[in-house]
Design a protein around this motif. Structure first.
Motif, PDB file in Angstrom:
ATOM      1  N   PHE A 162       0.826  -1.207   0.000  1.00 33.64           N
ATOM      2  CA  PHE A 162       0.000   0.000   0.000  1.00 33.64           C
ATOM      3  C   PHE A 162       0.860   1.257   0.000  1.00 33.64           C
ATOM      4  CE2 PHE A 162      -2.255   3.394   2.271  1.00 33.64           C
ATOM      5  CZ  PHE A 162      -3.276   3.591   1.360  1.00 33.64           C
ATOM      6  N   ARG A 163       1.895   1.273   0.842  1.00 36.30           N
ATOM      7  CA  ARG A 163       2.777   2.447   0.899  1.00 36.30           C
ATOM      8  C   ARG A 163       3.390   2.728  -0.473  1.00 36.30           C
ATOM      9  NH1 ARG A 163       6.045   0.291   6.211  1.00 36.30           N
ATOM     10  NH2 ARG A 163       4.335   0.499   7.715  1.00 36.30           N
ATOM     11  N   ARG A 164       3.878   1.672  -1.100  1.00 32.85           N
ATOM     12  CA  ARG A 164       4.547   1.843  -2.387  1.00 32.85           C
ATOM     13  C   ARG A 164       3.580   2.271  -3.486  1.00 32.85           C
ATOM     14  NH1 ARG A 164       8.131  -3.740  -2.024  1.00 32.85           N
ATOM     15  NH2 ARG A 164       9.697  -2.976  -0.527  1.00 32.85           N
ATOM     16  N   GLU A 165       2.418   1.632  -3.536  1.00 32.75           N
ATOM     17  CA  GLU A 165       1.469   1.964  -4.590  1.00 32.75           C
ATOM     18  C   GLU A 165       0.906   3.363  -4.395  1.00 32.75           C
ATOM     19  OE1 GLU A 165      -1.444  -1.103  -4.959  1.00 32.75           O
ATOM     20  OE2 GLU A 165      -0.048  -2.473  -5.953  1.00 32.75           O
ATOM     21  N   ALA A 166       0.754   3.767  -3.127  1.00 32.25           N
ATOM     22  CA  ALA A 166       0.290   5.133  -2.850  1.00 32.25           C
ATOM     23  C   ALA A 166       1.312   6.150  -3.346  1.00 32.25           C
ATOM     24  CB  ALA A 166       0.051   5.310  -1.345  1.00 32.25           C
ATOM     25  N   MET A 167       2.585   5.898  -3.057  1.00 31.25           N
ATOM     26  CA  MET A 167       3.632   6.817  -3.514  1.00 31.25           C
ATOM     27  C   MET A 167       3.743   6.817  -5.031  1.00 31.25           C
ATOM     28  SD  MET A 167       6.652   6.355  -0.677  1.00 31.25           S
ATOM     29  CE  MET A 167       6.602   4.560  -0.670  1.00 31.25           C
ATOM     30  N   ASP A 168       3.610   5.649  -5.637  1.00 35.78           N
ATOM     31  CA  ASP A 168       3.734   5.543  -7.094  1.00 35.78           C
ATOM     32  C   ASP A 168       2.655   6.356  -7.808  1.00 35.78           C
ATOM     33  OD1 ASP A 168       5.929   3.938  -6.846  1.00 35.78           O
ATOM     34  OD2 ASP A 168       4.880   2.054  -7.228  1.00 35.78           O
ATOM     35  N   ILE A 169       1.398   6.246  -7.350  1.00 34.11           N
ATOM     36  CA  ILE A 169       0.315   6.943  -8.045  1.00 34.11           C
ATOM     37  C   ILE A 169       0.418   8.454  -7.834  1.00 34.11           C
ATOM     38  CG2 ILE A 169      -1.407   6.855  -6.178  1.00 34.11           C
ATOM     39  CD1 ILE A 169      -2.044   6.236  -9.933  1.00 34.11           C
ATOM     40  N   LYS A 174      -5.848  20.746 -15.352  1.00 33.13           N
ATOM     41  CA  LYS A 174      -4.826  19.771 -15.742  1.00 33.13           C
ATOM     42  C   LYS A 174      -4.766  18.618 -14.744  1.00 33.13           C
ATOM     43  CE  LYS A 174      -0.099  19.761 -17.564  1.00 33.13           C
ATOM     44  NZ  LYS A 174       1.123  20.566 -17.788  1.00 33.13           N
ATOM     45  N   VAL A 175      -4.845  18.948 -13.459  1.00 36.82           N
ATOM     46  CA  VAL A 175      -4.808  17.904 -12.430  1.00 36.82           C
ATOM     47  C   VAL A 175      -6.046  17.020 -12.519  1.00 36.82           C
ATOM     48  CG1 VAL A 175      -4.786  17.444  -9.953  1.00 36.82           C
ATOM     49  CG2 VAL A 175      -3.387  19.297 -10.867  1.00 36.82           C
ATOM     50  N   ILE A 176      -7.215  17.638 -12.667  1.00 36.99           N
ATOM     51  CA  ILE A 176      -8.462  16.865 -12.735  1.00 36.99           C
ATOM     52  C   ILE A 176      -8.477  15.965 -13.965  1.00 36.99           C
ATOM     53  CG2 ILE A 176     -10.965  17.052 -13.045  1.00 36.99           C
ATOM     54  CD1 ILE A 176     -10.883  19.524 -11.249  1.00 36.99           C
ATOM     55  N   ASN A 177      -8.017  16.493 -15.097  1.00 42.24           N
ATOM     56  CA  ASN A 177      -7.952  15.671 -16.312  1.00 42.24           C
ATOM     57  C   ASN A 177      -7.014  14.479 -16.124  1.00 42.24           C
ATOM     58  OD1 ASN A 177      -9.734  17.253 -17.729  1.00 42.24           O
ATOM     59  ND2 ASN A 177      -8.155  18.496 -18.724  1.00 42.24           N
ATOM     60  N   THR A 178      -5.910  14.716 -15.427  1.00 40.45           N
ATOM     61  CA  THR A 178      -4.955  13.635 -15.162  1.00 40.45           C
ATOM     62  C   THR A 178      -5.597  12.554 -14.299  1.00 40.45           C
ATOM     63  OG1 THR A 178      -3.063  15.132 -15.321  1.00 40.45           O
ATOM     64  CG2 THR A 178      -2.726  13.071 -14.125  1.00 40.45           C
ATOM     65  N   ILE A 179      -6.297  12.972 -13.255  1.00 37.89           N
ATOM     66  CA  ILE A 179      -6.974  12.006 -12.378  1.00 37.89           C
ATOM     67  C   ILE A 179      -8.027  11.234 -13.160  1.00 37.89           C
ATOM     68  CG2 ILE A 179      -8.493  11.780 -10.368  1.00 37.89           C
ATOM     69  CD1 ILE A 179      -7.036  14.184  -9.146  1.00 37.89           C
ATOM     70  N   GLU A 180      -8.769  11.943 -14.019  1.00 42.33           N
ATOM     71  CA  GLU A 180      -9.803  11.304 -14.836  1.00 42.33           C
ATOM     72  C   GLU A 180      -9.204  10.236 -15.746  1.00 42.33           C
ATOM     73  OE1 GLU A 180     -13.650  12.775 -17.482  1.00 42.33           O
ATOM     74  OE2 GLU A 180     -11.832  13.995 -17.450  1.00 42.33           O
ATOM     75  N   GLN A 181      -8.076  10.537 -16.356  1.00 43.16           N
ATOM     76  CA  GLN A 181      -7.406   9.560 -17.226  1.00 43.16           C
ATOM     77  C   GLN A 181      -6.927   8.345 -16.430  1.00 43.16           C
ATOM     78  OE1 GLN A 181      -4.261  11.806 -19.053  1.00 43.16           O
ATOM     79  NE2 GLN A 181      -5.672  13.216 -20.084  1.00 43.16           N
ATOM     80  N   LEU A 182      -6.406   8.596 -15.238  1.00 44.87           N
ATOM     81  CA  LEU A 182      -5.893   7.495 -14.422  1.00 44.87           C
ATOM     82  C   LEU A 182      -7.009   6.578 -13.931  1.00 44.87           C
ATOM     83  CD1 LEU A 182      -3.162   9.385 -12.352  1.00 44.87           C
ATOM     84  CD2 LEU A 182      -2.778   7.618 -14.079  1.00 44.87           C
ATOM     85  N   GLU A 225      -9.471   5.681 -15.507  1.00 42.26           N
ATOM     86  CA  GLU A 225      -9.808   4.769 -16.607  1.00 42.26           C
ATOM     87  C   GLU A 225      -8.750   3.689 -16.817  1.00 42.26           C
ATOM     88  OE1 GLU A 225     -12.698   4.895 -18.207  1.00 42.26           O
ATOM     89  OE2 GLU A 225     -13.267   6.583 -16.936  1.00 42.26           O
ATOM     90  N   SER A 226      -7.602   3.826 -16.165  1.00 41.73           N
ATOM     91  CA  SER A 226      -6.518   2.848 -16.330  1.00 41.73           C
ATOM     92  C   SER A 226      -6.575   1.809 -15.213  1.00 41.73           C
ATOM     93  CB  SER A 226      -5.165   3.569 -16.309  1.00 41.73           C
ATOM     94  OG  SER A 226      -4.961   4.194 -15.054  1.00 41.73           O
ATOM     95  N   PRO A 227      -5.868   0.684 -15.379  1.00 36.72           N
ATOM     96  CA  PRO A 227      -5.869  -0.347 -14.320  1.00 36.72           C
ATOM     97  C   PRO A 227      -5.223   0.195 -13.044  1.00 36.72           C
ATOM     98  CG  PRO A 227      -5.003  -1.211 -16.389  1.00 36.72           C
ATOM     99  CD  PRO A 227      -5.082   0.270 -16.552  1.00 36.72           C
ATOM    100  N   LEU A 228      -5.966   0.197 -11.951  1.00 33.96           N
ATOM    101  CA  LEU A 228      -5.471   0.685 -10.668  1.00 33.96           C
ATOM    102  C   LEU A 228      -5.759  -0.321  -9.577  1.00 33.96           C
ATOM    103  CD1 LEU A 228      -6.777   4.385 -10.754  1.00 33.96           C
ATOM    104  CD2 LEU A 228      -4.418   3.661 -11.081  1.00 33.96           C
ATOM    105  N   SER A 229      -4.902  -0.357  -8.589  1.00 37.15           N
ATOM    106  CA  SER A 229      -5.172  -1.186  -7.418  1.00 37.15           C
ATOM    107  C   SER A 229      -6.168  -0.461  -6.522  1.00 37.15           C
ATOM    108  CB  SER A 229      -3.874  -1.432  -6.639  1.00 37.15           C
ATOM    109  OG  SER A 229      -3.455  -0.241  -5.986  1.00 37.15           O
ATOM    110  N   HIS A 230      -6.743  -1.184  -5.594  1.00 33.17           N
ATOM    111  CA  HIS A 230      -7.682  -0.585  -4.635  1.00 33.17           C
ATOM    112  C   HIS A 230      -6.997   0.531  -3.866  1.00 33.17           C
ATOM    113  CE1 HIS A 230     -10.646  -0.121  -1.481  1.00 33.17           C
ATOM    114  NE2 HIS A 230      -9.731  -0.411  -0.576  1.00 33.17           N
TER     115      HIS A 230
END
Length: 687
Positions: free
Chosen positions: A35-42, A422-430, A432-437
């Motif tokens: 969780f720590r790693r995936e949180a930092m990665d996103i 720009k930030v909101i568009n980035t979040i919107e795109q993400l 739609e991509s494969p993400l962990s919980h």
């Protein structure tokens, strides 16, 4: 293999399993680490996508990035200009647009392994880079020592030089900031590492590491011909990806090595206490895994893996050679571990080696548990190494709260509507991509943070508009965003709605929200700053979705982006923080609650406003209050002083402001506090 001589292999297995479990509790379970790693990665993905071409990129590195949360560990950050790139040879220049990219050539022809000179090839608009340039052999080079001096205090004005970094302390946490340059290519000096990776890591990891290149940090080799001009090749990005590729037992072994260094090795004598560092421990575990010295890394032979690494370290100290994992020709013992200091260190390590595994008894984190199992080994026939059996849901949730907090990098902080879009568009795109919980949780909290910041930004934009219709539309949009943010934010996030009502002079509506928030914050199962009654929390929200837990049982500090006015009474503090390069103000939720209550009741019922002030005073004066962290005491005293000054009690306000100054580490609001003190002294002298 050197074990406790009086115990059987079965006994040793028990001890290994016990230490494995203890390390899980100290370092984290595999789920927590993921969780720590995936949180930092996103968070980093969002940051990189919204960074402008001429913007500043930053990366969390070191133990925090690897997944550790050990008490006393420092936070390592790396910063670089997005439009500056280092190339390894001139042929690579064709891949870049020279009109908007500053190119720098790595020239390692005269440098020791792992170091290089950086030649400026094209013009730069960065004043620090320009000031750090020196002429050698009719060529322009960037001096690492000058650049380090110039950038040391950019992030924090009170920083001091520490290796290639600027070092500062905020509250109880130590920060290292390294200003560096990035290279998209893998260095030729480390090409042998690629060919050496037969068993570990996997090819996908190797390709990912090589594809992402390296960095150059501002420090030279003291034995090189150009120490003040040389730069060290940094593999920080590659290192955390290697740590990610470890199994959990290997990662915990790395953690045990770090604890053993801090609690045992560095306690042997003052002469040797600073010769070894955690980077040497990391290097040892890397070599041990790659050379396959320990074929099976699991809980049952956990200590065997540790012993392999310890013996490797002992060998290196004896020989005076610690080979860098990526560039073995770079001996990392060259500057410190030599001569009499090396001999002394070897003697101390050899004495620990002769004790066998009993040397771990000297660790205050691990020793007591080993002693317990030795005395009770006959009554204990089985050690449960299943992580899920010894960590509670509330612990996992507390971890999620901490890691899902917004990422306060200046690239993501709302500044204007264009950047917010720009930030909101980035979040919107993400989304739609494969993400962990876990990553969905982080984006959820980040979205909430962006929404309430945008609401106040809109309100500020149209406050002085002469067009009533525009003000009406902006008000409706802002309120809608605040309600939406509160729907998937913390319990405490409803206070942003109260702040908005107060800012728009709707005091009764604000008080209605405050009363509702009070009830929620008074629940016995509330989780705040990691503090929680585990049984009541589990009974109240156990089994619910994480989104519902956030809304019903979790509170956190109120965070104000300093470039947005949230509440006019705090404008001086926000401006002072900006001057001191602090992008946000974090205010304890209960301090903000009583502050808002006091401000609203001033316009409705002064008697009740005094009651709110007394509540605030009791909270701030309580030295050991769990609701006011040490790092937030300065702003808490400041807010109390503001309220006291408003009520016409200058002496009490003066005391509060003085307490705020005393507790300011770093001094993020010092200018505002001193100005307020000056106003009181000036006004009382005229009476």
């Amino acid at each position: 293999m050197e074990f406790f001589s009086s115990h059987t292999i079965v006994g040793m297995q028990h001890i290994s399993e016990v230490v494995f479990v203890v390390m899980c509790q100290r370092v984290g379970t595999s789920e927590e680490i993921v969780f720590r790693r995936e949180a930092m990665d996103i968070k980093e993905v969002v940051d990189r996508r919204v960074t402008a071409k001429d913007g500043l990129v930053h990366m969390l590195s070191g133990s925090m990035r690897e997944g550790f949360r050990l008490e006393g560990s420092d936070v390592d950050m790396m910063y670089w200009q997005n439009n500056h790139r280092v190339i390894m040879d001139m042929s690579q220049s064709e891949f870049y647009n020279k009109a908007n990219t500053t190119l720098i050539l790595s020239d390692s022809s005269e440098s020791p392994p792992g170091f290089t000179l950086l030649q400026l090839l094209t013009p730069t608009t960065d004043s620090d880079v320009q000031s750090a340039c020196v002429i050698m052999n009719d060529k322009v080079y960037i001096s690492s020592s000058i650049y380090r001096q110039l950038t040391c205090s950019i992030i924090s004005p009170d920083s001091t030089e520490h290796g290639p970094c600027g070092n500062s302390i905020r509250g109880s946490i130590e920060y290292d900031y390294a200003w560096c340059f990035v290279c998209d290519s893998w260095p030729l000096a480390a090409s042998s590492w690629i060919n050496r990776c037969h068993s570990w890591p996997d090819p996908e990891v190797i390709n990912d590491i090589v594809r992402n290149g390296c960095h150059f940090v501002a420090i030279g080799n003291q034995f090189g011909p150009h120490e003040n001009e040389e730069w060290r090749i940094s593999f920080s990005q590659a290192e955390y990806k290697l740590v990610y590729s470890m199994n959990h037992c290997q990662f915990l072994t790395y953690g045990l090595l770090k604890l053993f260094l801090k609690e045992v090795i560095n306690q042997q004598s003052d002469e040797t206490s600073k010769l070894l560092c955690s980077y040497h421990m990391k290097t040892a575990i890397f070599w041990a895994i790659q050379q396959n010295i320990q074929p099976h890394w699991c809980a049952q032979n956990f200590l065997a893996g540790f012993w392999v690494c310890f013996k490797l370290l002992l060998k290196w100290v004896y020989e005076g050679i610690c080979p860098n994992f990526f560039i073995p020709q770079n001996n990392m013992f060259l500057t410190k571990v030599h001569g009499s200091a090396q001999n002394r260190l070897f003697i101390e390590l050899y004495q620990l080696y002769n004790k066998g595994m009993t040397c771990l008894l000297e660790s205050y984190s691990i020793g007591p548990w080993i002693i317990y199992i030795l005395y009770n080994h006959r009554s204990i026939s089985f050690i449960d190494t299943d992580e899920s059996t010894y960590i509670s849901d509330s612990q996992y949730d507390a971890e999620r709260v901490i890691e899902s907090m917004p990422y306060f990098n200046t690239n993501i902080l709302p500044r204007d509507l264009c950047q917010i879009t720009k930030v909101i568009n980035t979040i919107e795109q993400l989304i739609e991509s494969p993400l962990s919980h876990y990553q969905v949780v982080v984006l959820q909290k980040l979205t909430s943070y962006i929404l309430y910041s945008t609401a106040f930004l809109l309100q500020n934009m149209y406050t002085y508009s002469s067009v009533n219709k525009q003000m009406y539309i902006a008000d409706k949009q802002s309120y809608h965003m605040l309600k939406l943010a509160a729907k998937f934010g913390y319990v405490s996030d409803t206070l942003y709605i109260a702040m908005y009502y107060y800012k728009t002079l709707r005091y009764r509506e604000a008080l209605s929200v405050i009363e509702m928030t009070k009830v929620k914050l008074a629940q016995p199962y509330l989780m705040y700053d990691g503090h929680v009654d585990r049984e009541r929390y589990t009974e109240a929200v156990g089994g619910l979705s994480w989104s519902r837990k956030l809304r019903q049982a979790v509170a956190e500090d109120i965070v104000l982006t300093n470039r947005i006015c949230f509440i006019s009474e705090l404008i001086p503090e926000q401006q002072s923080a900006i001057q001191n390069k602090m992008p946000i103000l974090a205010i304890p939720v209960f301090v903000m609650l009583h502050f808002l209550e006091f401000l609203c009741y001033r316009h409705i019922d002064t008697t009740v406003s005094h009651a709110a002030l007394y509540m605030l005073q009791d909270l701030v004066h309580h030295e050991t209050s769990p609701y006011v962290r040490d790092v937030c005491k300065d702003i808490s005293w400041e807010i109390l002083g503001i309220c006291q000054q408003i009520t016409g009690n200058p002496q009490a306000a003066l005391y509060s402001y003085q307490q705020s100054l005393i507790t300011q580490h770093p001094r993020q609001i010092e200018t505002a506090t001193q100005r307020r003190i000056h106003e009181i002294v000036l006004s009382t002298s005229h009476q």
